[in-house]
Design a protein around this motif. Sequence first.
Motif, PDB file in Angstrom:
ATOM      1  N   CYS A   1       0.836  -1.215   0.000  1.00  0.00           N
ATOM      2  CA  CYS A   1       0.000   0.000   0.000  1.00  0.00           C
ATOM      3  C   CYS A   1       0.870   1.263   0.000  1.00  0.00           C
ATOM      4  N   LYS A   2       1.931   1.259   0.842  1.00  0.00           N
ATOM      5  CA  LYS A   2       2.820   2.423   0.863  1.00  0.00           C
ATOM      6  C   LYS A   2       3.510   2.618  -0.474  1.00  0.00           C
ATOM      7  N   VAL A   3       3.945   1.498  -1.048  1.00  0.00           N
ATOM      8  CA  VAL A   3       4.573   1.605  -2.374  1.00  0.00           C
ATOM      9  C   VAL A   3       3.584   2.173  -3.379  1.00  0.00           C
ATOM     10  N   GLY A   4       2.316   1.736  -3.247  1.00  0.00           N
ATOM     11  CA  GLY A   4       1.308   2.278  -4.166  1.00  0.00           C
ATOM     12  C   GLY A   4       1.114   3.772  -3.972  1.00  0.00           C
ATOM     13  N   GLU A   5       1.071   4.211  -2.701  1.00  0.00           N
ATOM     14  CA  GLU A   5       0.931   5.651  -2.459  1.00  0.00           C
ATOM     15  C   GLU A   5       2.112   6.425  -3.020  1.00  0.00           C
ATOM     16  N   LEU A   6       3.320   5.882  -2.779  1.00  0.00           N
ATOM     17  CA  LEU A   6       4.498   6.562  -3.319  1.00  0.00           C
ATOM     18  C   LEU A   6       4.473   6.595  -4.835  1.00  0.00           C
ATOM     19  N   ASN A   7       4.018   5.490  -5.420  1.00  0.00           N
ATOM     20  CA  ASN A   7       3.920   5.472  -6.890  1.00  0.00           C
ATOM     21  C   ASN A   7       2.921   6.509  -7.381  1.00  0.00           C
TER      22      ASN A   7
END
Length: 672
Positions: free
Chosen positions: A197-203
């Motif tokens: 989820c964090k990676v998705g937000e950063l993306n």
Amino acid sequence: RNSMSSLRKGNNENRKSVFYTSEEWELLDPTPKDLEDSMALEEKRKHLAEGSKGLTSSAFPFDFGRIPHKTRRPLKDMIGSSKNRNSSDSSPTEWCSGNGNKLVSELQLKYQSQQEELEQLKKDLLSQKELVRLLQQTVRSSQYDKYFASRLCEGVPKDKLELLHQKDDQILGLNNQLEKLNLEKDSLQQEVRNLKCKVGELNEQLGMLMETIQAKDEVIMKLSRQLSECEDNTSSQSGAVNSSMATCTNKELQELDRLKDNLQGYKTQNKFLNKEILELSALRRNAEAREREWQAKYTSLEAKLCQIESKYLILLQEMKTPVCSEEQSPAREVITQLLEDALKAETSEQPEQAFFKPHLVSEYDIYGFQTVPEDDDEEKLVAKSRALDLRSLSLSENREISTGVKWENYLASTMNREMMRCVELKNLIRSGIPHGHRSKMWKWCVNLHVKKFKDSTVPGYFQTLLQNALEKQNPASKQIELDLLRTLPNNKHYSSPTSEGIQKLRNVLLAFSWRNPDIGYCQGLNRLVAIALLYLEQEDAFWCLVTIVEVFMPRDYYTKTLLGSQVDQRVFKDLMSEKLPRLHAHFEQYKVDYTLITFNWFLVVFVDSVVSDILFKIWDSFLYEGPKVIFRFALALFKYKEEEILKLQDSMSIFKYLRYFTRTILDARWVT
């Protein structure tokens, strides 16, 4: 509980396992047909167990490692709590004033994570249902195992039973380890999901930044294209503009030439007018300078004329001789006529002189004091000569910078703030308060000293004292009435019983006598009040008298014994011997007691002892600084006339000179 450990001795054969689910499940007893089938299966298992050389396996028809044991709560409660969490997490977001600034992207990410969690809970529910189904099968098989084990235990050796128990314990330990590993696996999976989820937000943020950069690049490219197009259009349209504007260029050039001509004309006219203005300004400055010069010359001549008139009067007095016979010579008649003409007071029929004569030789001065006596001609002549000298001094002062300007500047600076004691104010007061501001400044000085007394009294205190003094018997009222007309007979405000100052003087003295019954009334208080009433109202003059008697002067200064006044005379003698030793020795040599003269100076603060201009300058400093001013001015008077007094060589002439010498000092500038 559903394992082979149930075969141990002492176990209840009627034990049942209970499972909780979200649906209605029933625990069914096996049918006879099922029991026969189970027996057949058990026979097969026996043969397989013997063929594997003592290796035993679980009697369960499924693998325990595949059953996820995630919780020790009943399934019904676990599924209900999952539903509640799902329903609470998936509720629509309510906007309030505190969350109004959240971004839409964050809400979308939260909603997406909640959807994923809901899907995961649904999967967990399906797995729990599958678990329940498998557990039911396990229960049935356990029952079958229990049924056959009860028969087998009769013929099985004891060591094999112990071996079975050990294997059963090993299976339980492995199952526990498997459960722990599954829990760790689930936690790691949850962490992986969070990281995803964090990676998705950063993306997404990176994507937004890339989109912003891309949009800026597009804007830059667009502006670059527009700039190049504008340059191309400018170069390409220059020829077209020249051709299209060729027809109107001539008209614009003609209009421009006309405007240039007008501008040049206006510039020339402006230069001419500026030159004229500068010339006129120079002429005006020259005229003002000449006017100031002539004004100064005129003032100087006016002062000299006053001095000449004063000397002229003195000369006429010296030339006038006593009449020895009945016949009078023509020269004596001319001198007498000239004296009569000189003694005539100036009237208001000469308005042109008022601008240059602040101290007109009129019947009264600005304070109400009589300038020329009415009876004695010789006194009239001396007074007229003194008035002319005062005029000469005042005309000379006009050429200097007036202190009035300094006072105006100071009062303007204190308009928006409270007036406070300071060095600047003390210097201004010592130089003299202007006539127009003296009333305000005296009132401020009095309030400064009697504030503690006024704060402790009730409103209308002065009127109450006056009412009591008028209604009740007052022993001081008789003496007050006797001294009213003897206070300042040479001042028009107190010269007759009908004068406006007499009633005010009476009221203030009566109120003060009621406030201080120990003092009552003392001769000298009437003159202090009379001077105060020239600038203050009745109540303010009353508090001025309180300031002098109760604040400034020592105790018993105005009592019947006048003990405080006598003490001051002894102190003044010591000061004279210290500050003016020559003069003090001169008085001692001829045995002149000068305290007989100075006693009245101290008692009434120089009233009727000096000319009015000097008197009010002394009072200005006295009301601000206190009684030390009296000692300073008394020493200054003797210092000013020290040489003249030292020239006198007999006690009678010295004493006679001391009685009037203070009124011969006319220049008020020496007191500053």
